[in-house]
Design a protein around this motif. Structure first.
Motif, PDB file in Angstrom:
ATOM      1  N   THR A  47      94.581  26.999  19.162  1.00 44.90           N
ATOM      2  CA  THR A  47      93.318  27.612  19.559  1.00 44.90           C
ATOM      3  C   THR A  47      92.444  27.680  18.319  1.00 44.90           C
ATOM      4  OG1 THR A  47      94.398  28.936  21.263  1.00 44.90           O
ATOM      5  CG2 THR A  47      92.208  29.629  20.574  1.00 44.90           C
ATOM      6  N   ILE A  48      91.261  27.046  18.412  1.00 44.52           N
ATOM      7  CA  ILE A  48      90.311  27.109  17.311  1.00 44.52           C
ATOM      8  C   ILE A  48      89.142  27.981  17.732  1.00 44.52           C
ATOM      9  CG2 ILE A  48      90.985  24.908  16.276  1.00 44.52           C
ATOM     10  CD1 ILE A  48      88.474  23.658  17.566  1.00 44.52           C
ATOM     11  N   ILE A  49      88.494  28.576  16.728  1.00 45.90           N
ATOM     12  CA  ILE A  49      87.365  29.461  16.994  1.00 45.90           C
ATOM     13  C   ILE A  49      86.182  29.074  16.103  1.00 45.90           C
ATOM     14  CG2 ILE A  49      88.747  31.412  17.776  1.00 45.90           C
ATOM     15  CD1 ILE A  49      88.320  32.675  14.975  1.00 45.90           C
ATOM     16  N   ASP A  50      85.020  29.412  16.591  1.00 45.79           N
ATOM     17  CA  ASP A  50      83.788  29.295  15.815  1.00 45.79           C
ATOM     18  C   ASP A  50      82.889  30.418  16.295  1.00 45.79           C
ATOM     19  OD1 ASP A  50      81.712  28.527  14.202  1.00 45.79           O
ATOM     20  OD2 ASP A  50      81.076  26.870  15.480  1.00 45.79           O
ATOM     21  N   GLY A  51      82.744  31.442  15.481  1.00 44.65           N
ATOM     22  CA  GLY A  51      82.010  32.634  15.904  1.00 44.65           C
ATOM     23  C   GLY A  51      82.761  33.306  17.034  1.00 44.65           C
ATOM     24  N   SER A  52      82.093  33.518  18.154  1.00 39.69           N
ATOM     25  CA  SER A  52      82.736  34.171  19.299  1.00 39.69           C
ATOM     26  C   SER A  52      83.317  33.162  20.288  1.00 39.69           C
ATOM     27  CB  SER A  52      81.730  35.076  20.020  1.00 39.69           C
ATOM     28  OG  SER A  52      80.657  34.294  20.528  1.00 39.69           O
ATOM     29  N   ASP A  53      83.155  31.870  20.019  1.00 38.42           N
ATOM     30  CA  ASP A  53      83.658  30.826  20.927  1.00 38.42           C
ATOM     31  C   ASP A  53      85.044  30.365  20.497  1.00 38.42           C
ATOM     32  OD1 ASP A  53      81.243  30.335  22.665  1.00 38.42           O
ATOM     33  OD2 ASP A  53      80.369  29.995  20.681  1.00 38.42           O
ATOM     34  N   SER A  54      85.892  30.119  21.487  1.00 37.39           N
ATOM     35  CA  SER A  54      87.220  29.591  21.198  1.00 37.39           C
ATOM     36  C   SER A  54      87.492  28.409  22.122  1.00 37.39           C
ATOM     37  CB  SER A  54      88.288  30.670  21.382  1.00 37.39           C
ATOM     38  OG  SER A  54      88.392  31.056  22.732  1.00 37.39           O
ATOM     39  N   PHE A  55      88.460  27.574  21.705  1.00 34.26           N
ATOM     40  CA  PHE A  55      88.757  26.362  22.458  1.00 34.26           C
ATOM     41  C   PHE A  55      90.195  25.955  22.206  1.00 34.26           C
ATOM     42  CE2 PHE A  55      88.259  21.806  23.480  1.00 34.26           C
ATOM     43  CZ  PHE A  55      87.702  21.947  24.735  1.00 34.26           C
ATOM     44  N   LYS A  56      90.856  25.454  23.261  1.00 31.89           N
ATOM     45  CA  LYS A  56      92.264  25.058  23.151  1.00 31.89           C
ATOM     46  C   LYS A  56      92.384  23.556  22.902  1.00 31.89           C
ATOM     47  CE  LYS A  56      94.017  28.823  25.724  1.00 31.89           C
ATOM     48  NZ  LYS A  56      94.993  29.467  26.420  1.00 31.89           N
ATOM     49  N   ILE A  57      93.324  23.225  22.040  1.00 24.95           N
ATOM     50  CA  ILE A  57      93.588  21.842  21.667  1.00 24.95           C
ATOM     51  C   ILE A  57      95.061  21.553  21.921  1.00 24.95           C
ATOM     52  CG2 ILE A  57      93.471  20.124  19.818  1.00 24.95           C
ATOM     53  CD1 ILE A  57      90.754  21.468  20.202  1.00 24.95           C
TER      54      ILE A  57
END
Length: 125
Positions: A47-57
């Motif tokens: 799980t990566i994040i950038d600010g308040s956004d996250s995304f699964k890889i």
């Protein structure tokens, strides 16, 4: 173009990956960058994040990459959208990009999009 041809990954920010985005398409080839928040060895899901956004890889195909929570990574792969509209990137390439200036990276991404938008509208210029 044959279906087995590998496409380049479109540069996107995590903020761009929502259901109403033009990038949010099944099988879209994308390049994402973010800070590693968590990684499961059992499932190979990062799980990566950038600010308040996250995304699964999904990293199951990445063999030579070691993961450190808090480090910044960039992944290229295909978007897989689940029936519940949750998206996961099936990564085919991943790299640690610690030291990248993310603000400068996103500024250059904006400039690239402006350039492409202008030249796609006016190909003769």
């Amino acid at each position: 173009m044959t279906s087995s041809e590998i496409k380049s990954g479109a540069l996107v920010s995590l903020q761009d990956l929502h259901p109403s985005s033009s990038y949010f398409k099944q099988g879209a080839s994308l390049r994402v960058t973010g800070k590693l928040q968590e990684y499961s060895v059992e499932t190979a899901i990062a799980t990566i994040i950038d600010g308040s956004d996250s995304f699964k890889i999904n990293t199951q195909h990445l063999r030579e990459l070691s993961f450190r929570v808090g480090s910044v990574y960039q992944f290229i792969g295909e978007l897989l959208i689940q029936p519940d509209n949750e998206a996961v990137l099936q990564a085919r390439v991943g790299r640690n990009v610690d030291g990248i200036d993310l603000n400068l990276y996103y500024q250059s991404l904006q400039l690239l999009r402006q350039f492409q938008a202008h030249h796609l509208k006016n190909p003769a210029t």
